[in-house]
Write a protein that holds these residues in place. Structure first.
Motif, PDB file in Angstrom:
ATOM      1  N   GLU A 153      33.000  26.848 -25.416  1.00 42.12           N
ATOM      2  CA  GLU A 153      32.662  27.591 -26.630  1.00 42.12           C
ATOM      3  C   GLU A 153      33.907  28.212 -27.257  1.00 42.12           C
ATOM      4  OE1 GLU A 153      30.709  31.692 -26.685  1.00 42.12           O
ATOM      5  OE2 GLU A 153      29.051  30.312 -27.083  1.00 42.12           O
ATOM      6  N   THR A 154      34.774  28.811 -26.453  1.00 39.85           N
ATOM      7  CA  THR A 154      35.981  29.460 -26.961  1.00 39.85           C
ATOM      8  C   THR A 154      36.909  28.450 -27.631  1.00 39.85           C
ATOM      9  OG1 THR A 154      35.840  31.121 -25.219  1.00 39.85           O
ATOM     10  CG2 THR A 154      37.959  30.888 -26.319  1.00 39.85           C
ATOM     11  N   VAL A 155      37.116  27.310 -26.987  1.00 45.62           N
ATOM     12  CA  VAL A 155      38.003  26.290 -27.545  1.00 45.62           C
ATOM     13  C   VAL A 155      37.456  25.748 -28.859  1.00 45.62           C
ATOM     14  CG1 VAL A 155      38.869  23.950 -27.158  1.00 45.62           C
ATOM     15  CG2 VAL A 155      39.034  25.649 -25.346  1.00 45.62           C
ATOM     16  N   SER A 156      36.173  25.436 -28.901  1.00 50.44           N
ATOM     17  CA  SER A 156      35.599  24.884 -30.132  1.00 50.44           C
ATOM     18  C   SER A 156      35.633  25.910 -31.269  1.00 50.44           C
ATOM     19  CB  SER A 156      34.177  24.380 -29.896  1.00 50.44           C
ATOM     20  OG  SER A 156      33.329  25.427 -29.527  1.00 50.44           O
ATOM     21  N   MET A 157      35.384  27.189 -30.968  1.00 52.71           N
ATOM     22  CA  MET A 157      35.424  28.217 -32.012  1.00 52.71           C
ATOM     23  C   MET A 157      36.854  28.468 -32.485  1.00 52.71           C
ATOM     24  SD  MET A 157      32.498  30.885 -30.751  1.00 52.71           S
ATOM     25  CE  MET A 157      32.451  31.867 -32.243  1.00 52.71           C
ATOM     26  N   CYS A 158      37.843  28.398 -31.578  1.00 55.05           N
ATOM     27  CA  CYS A 158      39.246  28.576 -31.978  1.00 55.05           C
ATOM     28  C   CYS A 158      39.688  27.437 -32.893  1.00 55.05           C
ATOM     29  CB  CYS A 158      40.150  28.644 -30.754  1.00 55.05           C
ATOM     30  SG  CYS A 158      40.055  30.198 -29.867  1.00 55.05           S
ATOM     31  N   LEU A 159      39.366  26.209 -32.536  1.00 53.02           N
ATOM     32  CA  LEU A 159      39.743  25.068 -33.375  1.00 53.02           C
ATOM     33  C   LEU A 159      39.050  25.122 -34.730  1.00 53.02           C
ATOM     34  CD1 LEU A 159      39.809  22.170 -30.762  1.00 53.02           C
ATOM     35  CD2 LEU A 159      41.750  23.256 -31.887  1.00 53.02           C
ATOM     36  N   GLU A 160      37.775  25.483 -34.730  1.00 56.64           N
ATOM     37  CA  GLU A 160      37.041  25.593 -35.990  1.00 56.64           C
ATOM     38  C   GLU A 160      37.617  26.703 -36.869  1.00 56.64           C
ATOM     39  OE1 GLU A 160      34.631  24.391 -38.865  1.00 56.64           O
ATOM     40  OE2 GLU A 160      34.868  23.385 -36.932  1.00 56.64           O
ATOM     41  N   GLY A 161      38.000  27.833 -36.265  1.00 56.54           N
ATOM     42  CA  GLY A 161      38.610  28.927 -37.016  1.00 56.54           C
ATOM     43  C   GLY A 161      39.957  28.540 -37.599  1.00 56.54           C
ATOM     44  N   LEU A 162      40.755  27.792 -36.837  1.00 53.91           N
ATOM     45  CA  LEU A 162      42.044  27.324 -37.354  1.00 53.91           C
ATOM     46  C   LEU A 162      41.854  26.324 -38.494  1.00 53.91           C
ATOM     47  CD1 LEU A 162      44.021  26.949 -34.013  1.00 53.91           C
ATOM     48  CD2 LEU A 162      44.523  28.552 -35.865  1.00 53.91           C
ATOM     49  N   ARG A 163      40.820  25.495 -38.405  1.00 50.90           N
ATOM     50  CA  ARG A 163      40.533  24.538 -39.493  1.00 50.90           C
ATOM     51  C   ARG A 163      40.073  25.276 -40.751  1.00 50.90           C
ATOM     52  NH1 ARG A 163      38.132  21.150 -35.241  1.00 50.90           N
ATOM     53  NH2 ARG A 163      39.650  19.524 -34.840  1.00 50.90           N
ATOM     54  N   LYS A 164      39.157  26.245 -40.578  1.00 48.97           N
ATOM     55  CA  LYS A 164      38.661  27.004 -41.730  1.00 48.97           C
ATOM     56  C   LYS A 164      39.769  27.834 -42.367  1.00 48.97           C
ATOM     57  CE  LYS A 164      33.806  27.446 -40.463  1.00 48.97           C
ATOM     58  NZ  LYS A 164      32.751  28.358 -39.991  1.00 48.97           N
ATOM     59  N   GLY A 165      40.695  28.326 -41.564  1.00 51.74           N
ATOM     60  CA  GLY A 165      41.816  29.114 -42.079  1.00 51.74           C
ATOM     61  C   GLY A 165      42.893  28.262 -42.741  1.00 51.74           C
ATOM     62  N   GLY A 166      42.778  26.947 -42.650  1.00 51.99           N
ATOM     63  CA  GLY A 166      43.748  26.062 -43.275  1.00 51.99           C
ATOM     64  C   GLY A 166      45.022  25.862 -42.465  1.00 51.99           C
ATOM     65  N   HIS A 167      44.985  26.207 -41.185  1.00 51.08           N
ATOM     66  CA  HIS A 167      46.183  26.071 -40.349  1.00 51.08           C
ATOM     67  C   HIS A 167      46.323  24.671 -39.762  1.00 51.08           C
ATOM     68  CE1 HIS A 167      47.017  30.306 -40.724  1.00 51.08           C
ATOM     69  NE2 HIS A 167      45.762  30.571 -40.395  1.00 51.08           N
ATOM     70  N   ILE A 168      45.209  23.970 -39.549  1.00 51.51           N
ATOM     71  CA  ILE A 168      45.255  22.586 -39.075  1.00 51.51           C
ATOM     72  C   ILE A 168      44.293  21.757 -39.914  1.00 51.51           C
ATOM     73  CG2 ILE A 168      45.935  23.149 -36.703  1.00 51.51           C
ATOM     74  CD1 ILE A 168      43.022  22.711 -35.855  1.00 51.51           C
ATOM     75  N   SER A 169      44.572  20.456 -39.999  1.00 56.69           N
ATOM     76  CA  SER A 169      43.686  19.558 -40.744  1.00 56.69           C
ATOM     77  C   SER A 169      42.671  18.944 -39.795  1.00 56.69           C
ATOM     78  CB  SER A 169      44.504  18.458 -41.426  1.00 56.69           C
ATOM     79  OG  SER A 169      45.192  17.695 -40.452  1.00 56.69           O
ATOM     80  N   GLN A 170      41.695  18.263 -40.348  1.00 57.78           N
ATOM     81  CA  GLN A 170      40.651  17.616 -39.540  1.00 57.78           C
ATOM     82  C   GLN A 170      41.252  16.456 -38.748  1.00 57.78           C
ATOM     83  OE1 GLN A 170      37.486  18.483 -39.110  1.00 57.78           O
ATOM     84  NE2 GLN A 170      37.485  20.149 -40.585  1.00 57.78           N
ATOM     85  N   GLY A 171      40.569  16.042 -37.703  1.00 56.20           N
ATOM     86  CA  GLY A 171      40.988  14.875 -36.933  1.00 56.20           C
ATOM     87  C   GLY A 171      41.427  15.231 -35.528  1.00 56.20           C
TER      88      GLY A 171
END
Length: 151
Positions: free
Chosen positions: A101-119
């Motif tokens: 849960e922590t890993v998926s929420m961290c990655l999703e937060g970084l994607r929503k914040g525009g820090h990483i792209s999809q993929g």
């Protein structure tokens, strides 16, 4: 050798076909005190006295364990060993669920914040300005079930 006393531990693994199995590891208790005991691998053709002589040699696989400790490696009875195995596996499942849960929420937060792209391997990566990046303002369902009190 009927005079040998054993201690047990259950471990999980996979057989040669990849099927999950639960294995019982059996070791001989060679010395015992009120609080601890020493155990080693069982050599079936050796007596307990011969196994005790091995204790004086270095690097022979002799292990020390606390009696009645839930976190000990080995336990005196098969029932206690199985109870300990179930406890360990349930604890591991809880921790794996929280980690997932922590890993998926961290990655999703970084994607929503525009820090990483999809993929799988993101093309654009821009680090956050702060040292601590809060990926989500709310707790996930697994994290909400844990106690997060002050130290």
């Amino acid at each position: 050798m009927k005079d040998k006393k054993y201690c047990y531990r259950y471990v999980d693994g996979n057989d040669s076909s990849g099927r999950p199995i639960v294995m019982l590891r059996e070791r001989v208790i060679i010395r015992e005190t009120a609080k601890t005991f020493w155990h080693c691998y069982d050599y079936p053709h050796m007596t307990t006295e011969q196994l005790k002589q091995m204790e004086s040699r270095s690097k022979n696989g002799i292990k020390r364990c606390l009696k009645g400790s839930a976190r000990s490696s080995y336990h005196l009875t098969k029932e206690e060993a199985l109870r300990s195995f179930v406890y360990r596996k349930m604890f591991q499942l809880e921790r794996i669920g929280l980690t997932m849960e922590t890993v998926s929420m961290c990655l999703e937060g970084l994607r929503k914040g525009g820090h990483i792209s999809q993929g799988w391997r993101p093309e654009t990566v821009t680090p956050p300005e702060d040292r601590t990046f809060v990926a989500s303002e709310e707790l996930g369902p697994v994290a909400a079930s844990f106690s997060w009190g002050e130290w």
